[in-house]
Motif scaffolding. Structure first.
Motif, short mmCIF file in Angstrom:
data_model
loop_
_atom_site.label_atom_id
_atom_site.label_comp_id
_atom_site.label_asym_id
_atom_site.label_seq_id
_atom_site.Cartn_x
_atom_site.Cartn_y
_atom_site.Cartn_z
N ALA B 32 0.83 -1.20 0.00
CA ALA B 32 0.00 0.00 0.00
C ALA B 32 0.87 1.25 0.00
CB ALA B 32 -0.92 0.00 1.21
N CYS B 35 2.16 2.34 -3.30
CA CYS B 35 1.09 2.98 -4.07
C CYS B 35 0.81 4.35 -3.46
CB CYS B 35 -0.17 2.14 -4.09
SG CYS B 35 -0.30 1.06 -5.51
N THR B 39 -1.44 2.36 5.67
CA THR B 39 -2.26 1.18 5.93
C THR B 39 -3.30 1.56 6.97
OG1 THR B 39 -0.93 0.47 7.78
CG2 THR B 39 -0.23 -0.26 5.60
N GLU B 70 -10.20 4.31 2.15
CA GLU B 70 -9.75 2.98 1.72
C GLU B 70 -9.06 3.05 0.35
OE1 GLU B 70 -9.18 -0.92 2.60
OE2 GLU B 70 -10.14 0.56 3.87
N SER B 71 -9.50 3.98 -0.47
CA SER B 71 -9.01 4.01 -1.86
C SER B 71 -8.17 5.21 -2.22
CB SER B 71 -10.21 3.98 -2.83
OG SER B 71 -11.01 2.87 -2.60
N THR B 100 -6.61 3.67 -5.44
CA THR B 100 -6.33 2.24 -5.47
C THR B 100 -7.48 1.51 -6.18
OG1 THR B 100 -5.16 2.47 -3.39
CG2 THR B 100 -5.76 0.23 -4.05
N ARG B 103 -6.64 -4.11 -4.66
CA ARG B 103 -5.90 -4.32 -3.42
C ARG B 103 -6.04 -5.78 -3.03
NH1 ARG B 103 -6.18 -0.11 1.21
NH2 ARG B 103 -4.47 0.65 -0.06
N SER B 104 -4.91 -6.46 -2.95
CA SER B 104 -4.93 -7.85 -2.50
C SER B 104 -3.82 -8.03 -1.47
CB SER B 104 -4.72 -8.79 -3.69
OG SER B 104 -3.42 -8.64 -4.19
N ASP B 108 -0.90 -4.37 -5.05
CA ASP B 108 -1.78 -3.20 -5.15
C ASP B 108 -1.59 -2.57 -6.53
OD1 ASP B 108 -2.60 -3.56 -2.59
OD2 ASP B 108 -2.08 -1.53 -1.92
N CYS B 110 -2.62 1.11 -8.43
CA CYS B 110 -3.19 2.44 -8.20
C CYS B 110 -3.09 3.29 -9.46
CB CYS B 110 -2.43 3.19 -7.10
SG CYS B 110 -2.20 2.29 -5.60
#
Lengths: 137, 211
Positions: B32, B35, B39, B70-71, B100, B103-104, B108, B110
């Protein structure tokens, strides 16, 4: 998706669309055009010593170039070189010199204006030599 | 400090309190971070950077990122590129955002966009880089540390001007990077190149912390 790809390619195709030499706009410190530097050898003038000659090129000599569309911008750009040299802004003067040299090359190759174009080119070459010495001591 | 721990217990068991404090310092999710976001545990980060650039230059700067949701993340950068005398310095500042889209656990993806301003003597440059950042990371050392890789191709819509003269271009450029994290410390390497006749590269080492 194909539409976005086409848009990206179209934007990328806009690169270097300007009629001016990209060298004047690079992100690294400027170096004068190589073809001008190649015209002069030997000791260089200090940039400030070119100030009067550049003003002469921008005014008296540019008048003889007539009313060509590029003659006005050439006069302004040459005045710009003189102004930046007068303020000891050698990097900016070098960028204006690249723009001016490109505008000079773009003028019509008319026999009537050849002496003045050659005179301006010689002043540009001496300025390029002088700026090279100042930027690369 | 945990609200359910009584003041008496805190005094009696300082080791337990310290352990609770350190427990907050979990290794940030670098996928994260690369990107350009944080977190759930540490939504932001700040770093200093140092490196070299074409033209025998030295690069110094700092950057930060903060995740609002979140994004969506906001990021900023500023720095200077110093050339050998008598060449002028390049001063750069940028602010941008990242969205984003994937997201896994390890990867990530973005979308990034920013506006950058740069000044070199009397030359003004405004760039709008628009790109896609892909970041991958794995944990090790029992989850206390991570390492990750990132790649970010971008199109740099560029407008340069000096006096009344301008030049526009849209070169394709790219960044690749390696990021290493241990607890809240982050570090890494980044290489950027612009694939045009203004081909410029820079390579930077980054060191910072998540918060």
């Amino acid at each position: 998706m194909k539409r976005y790809l086409a848009l990206l390619l179209a934007l990328a195709g806009c690169s270097d669309a300007s009629p001016f030499a990209p060298e004047a706009f690079t992100r690294i410190p400027c170096r004068p055009p190589a073809n001008l530097m190649a015209m002069i050898t030997g000791p260089a003038f200090a940039p400030l010593e070119m100030h009067s000659a550049l003003l002469h090129a921008a005014n008296r000599m540019s008048l003889a170039l007539g009313t060509d569309a590029d003659a006005g911008p050439l006069k302004n750009a040459t005045n710009g070189i003189a102004a930046h040299i007068g303020a000891s802004e050698n990097d900016a003067a070098c960028r204006m010199l690249s723009i001016s040299a490109d505008l000079l090359e773009g003028l019509p190759d008319a026999p009537a204006t050849l002496p003045d174009r050659d005179g301006i080119r010689l002043i540009f070459a001496l300025t390029a030599h002088s700026l090279t010495a100042a930027l690369d001591p | 400090m945990s609200p359910w721990l009584s003041r008496g217990a805190q005094r009696q068991n300082p080791v337990f309190v310290l352990a609770l404090g350190l427990g907050v310092l979990t290794a940030p999710d670098l996928a994260a971070q690369v990107c350009r976001g944080g977190t759930e545990v540490s939504p932001g980060w700040a770093a200093a950077e140092f490196g070299r650039a074409s033209g025998d230059a030295i690069v110094m700067g700092a950057d930060f990122a903060w995740r609002f949701s979140e994004s969506f993340s906001l990021f900023g950068e500023f720095g200077t590129t110093a050339y050998p005398d008598p060449d002028p310095r390049r001063n750069r500042r940028a602010i941008g955002g990242a969205y984003t889209v994937i997201r896994s656990t390890h990867v990530d993806v973005c979308l990034t966009a920013a506006i950058e301003g740069e000044r070199i003597a009397n030359l003004d440059i405004v760039r709008v880089p628009v790109g896609v950042a892909v970041a991958w990371s794995r944990t090790f050392a029992d989850g206390r540390a991570r390492w990750g890789l990132q790649a970010e191709p971008f199109l740099a819509l560029t407008h340069k001007s000096i006096a009344s003269y301008t030049h526009r271009s849209a070169p394709l450029s790219g960044r690749i990077g390696l990021v290493i994290g241990y607890r809240r410390l982050i570090g890494g390497l980044e290489y950027e190149n612009a694939f045009d006749n203004d081909a410029k590269w820079n390579a930077r080492v980054r060191l910072g912390f998540a918060f």
